[in-house]
Motif scaffolding. Structure first.
Motif, PDB file in Angstrom:
ATOM      1  N   ARG A  42      -5.249   3.405  -4.478  1.00 17.95           N
ATOM      2  CA  ARG A  42      -4.626   3.989  -5.525  1.00 17.95           C
ATOM      3  C   ARG A  42      -4.528   5.517  -5.574  1.00 17.95           C
ATOM      4  NH1 ARG A  42      -4.509   1.965 -10.556  1.00 17.95           N
ATOM      5  NH2 ARG A  42      -4.720   3.187 -12.282  1.00 17.95           N
ATOM      6  N   TYR A  43      -3.482   6.071  -5.993  1.00 18.14           N
ATOM      7  CA  TYR A  43      -2.954   7.477  -5.944  1.00 18.14           C
ATOM      8  C   TYR A  43      -2.063   7.803  -7.280  1.00 18.14           C
ATOM      9  CZ  TYR A  43      -0.939  11.646  -4.216  1.00 18.14           C
ATOM     10  OH  TYR A  43      -0.488  13.085  -3.881  1.00 18.14           O
ATOM     11  N   THR A  47      -1.158   2.071  -7.948  1.00 18.59           N
ATOM     12  CA  THR A  47      -1.789   1.203  -6.939  1.00 18.59           C
ATOM     13  C   THR A  47      -0.722   1.014  -6.016  1.00 18.59           C
ATOM     14  OG1 THR A  47      -3.489   0.380  -8.302  1.00 18.59           O
ATOM     15  CG2 THR A  47      -3.174  -0.824  -6.074  1.00 18.59           C
ATOM     16  N   TYR A  48      -1.175   1.414  -4.646  1.00 19.84           N
ATOM     17  CA  TYR A  48       0.038   0.927  -3.463  1.00 19.84           C
ATOM     18  C   TYR A  48      -0.823  -0.039  -2.696  1.00 19.84           C
ATOM     19  CZ  TYR A  48       2.319   5.110  -5.045  1.00 19.84           C
ATOM     20  OH  TYR A  48       3.012   6.377  -5.333  1.00 19.84           O
ATOM     21  N   CYS A  90       6.783   6.490  -0.191  1.00 21.43           N
ATOM     22  CA  CYS A  90       7.747   6.989  -1.105  1.00 21.43           C
ATOM     23  C   CYS A  90       8.916   7.183  -0.513  1.00 21.43           C
ATOM     24  CB  CYS A  90       7.296   8.196  -2.089  1.00 21.43           C
ATOM     25  SG  CYS A  90       5.765   7.820  -3.077  1.00 21.43           S
ATOM     26  N   ASP A  91       9.007   7.144   0.637  1.00 24.16           N
ATOM     27  CA  ASP A  91      10.037   7.579   1.638  1.00 24.16           C
ATOM     28  C   ASP A  91      10.727   8.919   1.287  1.00 24.16           C
ATOM     29  OD1 ASP A  91      10.531   5.169   3.457  1.00 24.16           O
ATOM     30  OD2 ASP A  91      11.432   4.318   1.637  1.00 24.16           O
ATOM     31  N   LEU A 102      -0.065   8.588   2.143  1.00 19.89           N
ATOM     32  CA  LEU A 102       0.093   7.117   2.449  1.00 19.89           C
ATOM     33  C   LEU A 102       1.289   6.702   3.011  1.00 19.89           C
ATOM     34  CD1 LEU A 102      -1.140   5.958  -1.089  1.00 19.89           C
ATOM     35  CD2 LEU A 102      -2.437   6.462   0.855  1.00 19.89           C
ATOM     36  N   TYR A 103       0.983   5.953   4.058  1.00 20.27           N
ATOM     37  CA  TYR A 103       2.122   5.364   4.875  1.00 20.27           C
ATOM     38  C   TYR A 103       1.670   3.600   4.807  1.00 20.27           C
ATOM     39  CZ  TYR A 103       3.396   9.849   6.703  1.00 20.27           C
ATOM     40  OH  TYR A 103       3.701  10.953   6.585  1.00 20.27           O
ATOM     41  N   ARG A 104       2.902   3.005   5.190  1.00 23.04           N
ATOM     42  CA  ARG A 104       2.922   1.498   5.526  1.00 23.04           C
ATOM     43  C   ARG A 104       3.902   0.906   6.173  1.00 23.04           C
ATOM     44  NH1 ARG A 104       2.984  -0.271  -0.582  1.00 23.04           N
ATOM     45  NH2 ARG A 104       5.076   0.728  -0.621  1.00 23.04           N
TER      46      ARG A 104
END
Length: 410
Positions: A42-43, A47-48, A90-91, A102-104
């Motif tokens: 969560r940021y 939520t991501y 968020c690119d 945050l990365y994914r």
């Protein structure tokens, strides 16, 4: 038959490296899921799902011996970002930063680019698994021009297998599939000469999909290619000098505490001194858990530069090695690397030869001698390959190396 041109080989090598990066990225993603590092976060009241914090991942890479320091860990992740394996949620930034960002993985959010190249790779991986697990597999030890190749298959048998297992509707479709696999660096002709044909020519898989990859290994390979230009087995420009020091088998000199001198035949006046480095590099320990060793010097003394002068009495072509009645004897030797490498120096454009052997190293114990020619490495024919390619093949393989050598009778 039509031979593979140099540009096609370069493209296949680049695609093979991308395939290796994809496998390494997927292996890392699964490990991070198992470690609970990837989870919903969560940021700013949002939520991501399936994310990780860059700073936490950097700590994890260092703690699990995947990187020696934070700078290397950042470069590793940047390499994965450049190959579309992961991205910032968020690119907004294409640079991996060691911060609380945050990365994914793109595979976790469905943004992975499933283009034609990726589809061929996935198809090749699935075929490899089916062939390895099959009871009546076509991957067997076969000979071509007097050289034995492990897990090889004739082109016509592969197309037969594709038809029998409903992987292709016709021989033409099977031929097109196999040619696509070759062009993308997944399979290759055993001597790297021919394209794929529906014939008795032998082929092998270039990629061992089941081997665990170390991220730093892929990064070193990528940076080496960038520094060395378009090098390899079929180098377009002039070949690199014989005293290149990028081999995993470094020539040692004047080591204290009873260490034996690592010399080719006898001390050479032309040897030049350079700063000390390890005889082997960390890929030699890739199959040993928690065996990462930072590249610290062995001692404060100097080291002799590799191969100041060739030890060969005369030049020998690979055609001469394979000709009937040639004055050479074939030996198959198994070398188990120790904590610092294998203890040999490999040199030569093609065929490669043993320039030097550490008298106290694993290679000497296995029977490797100076002036032997390297014919196969773990069942792969290397007669036509430059020593740098052979070096990468050994470094990226298991700790135990099976070498087929040709030794002069005189």
């Amino acid at each position: 038959m039509k031979k593979i041109d140099t540009s096609m080989k370069r493209k296949a090598t680049a695609r093979q490296h991308k395939a290796e990066v994809m496998i390494a990225g997927e292996q890392l993603r699964l490990r991070l899921h198992d470690s609970k590092l990837i989870k919903d976060r969560r940021y700013h009241l949002r939520t991501y799902p399936n994310c990780f914090v860059a700073q936490e991942l950097t700590d994890w890479l260092i703690g699990h011996k995947e990187a020696p320091d934070r700078a290397t860990a950042v470069r590793l992740m940047q390499h994965l970002m450049e190959h579309d394996i992961l991205h910032q949620v968020c690119d907004k930034c294409s640079v991996f930063r060691d911060a609380k960002l945050l990365y994914r993985f793109r595979k976790d959010d469905g943004t992975f680019p499933f283009n034609s190249e990726v589809k061929v790779f996935i198809r090749g991986q699935r075929l490899y698994e089916q062939l390895i697990l099959g009871r009546s597999t076509i991957l067997q030890v076969r000979e071509e021009l007097g050289v034995a190749y492990q897990r090889s298959f004739p082109g016509c048998q592969m197309i037969d297998w594709l038809l029998q297992n409903s992987e292709a509707e016709s021989r033409r479709q099977g031929l097109e599939l196999c040619r696509a696999l070759l062009e993308h660096g997944i399979i290759q002709h055993v001597s790297l000469k021919h394209h794929f044909f529906d014939s008795a020519l032998l082929y092998q898989f270039c990629i061992n999909f089941r081997r665990r990859r170390r991220l730093a290994e892929l990064l070193a390979e990528s940076e080496g290619d960038a520094a060395g230009g378009e090098g390899g087995a079929e180098r377009a420009g002039p070949r690199p000098p014989e005293n290149f020091t990028d081999s995993p088998f470094i020539l040692r000199k004047n080591l204290p505490q009873g260490n034996s001198n690592f010399l080719s035949v006898q001390p050479n006046k032309e040897m030049r001194v350079m700063s000390s480095v390890r005889r082997g590099s960390w890929p030699a320990q890739q199959n040993t858990p928690d065996a990462y060793l930072p590249p610290v010097p062995l001692c404060s003394t100097s080291l002799a530069k590799c191969n100041p002068k060739s030890v060969l009495r005369r030049r020998v072509s690979w055609q001469e090695l394979l000709s009937p009645g040639a004055p050479f004897i074939k030996r198959v030797l198994t070398v188990v690397g120790d904590a610092v490498g294998w203890g040999i120096v490999v040199r030569g454009p093609s065929p490669c030869y043993i320039q030097a052997v550490d008298p106290g190293g694993p290679a000497a114990a296995a029977g490797v001698k100076v002036r032997q020619f390297v014919c196969q490495v773990n069942g792969v024919c290397v007669l036509h390959l430059h020593y740098r390619t052979v070096t990468n093949l050994i470094m990226s393989g298991p700790r135990t190396v099976v070498l087929e050598m040709m030794e002069p009778l005189d």
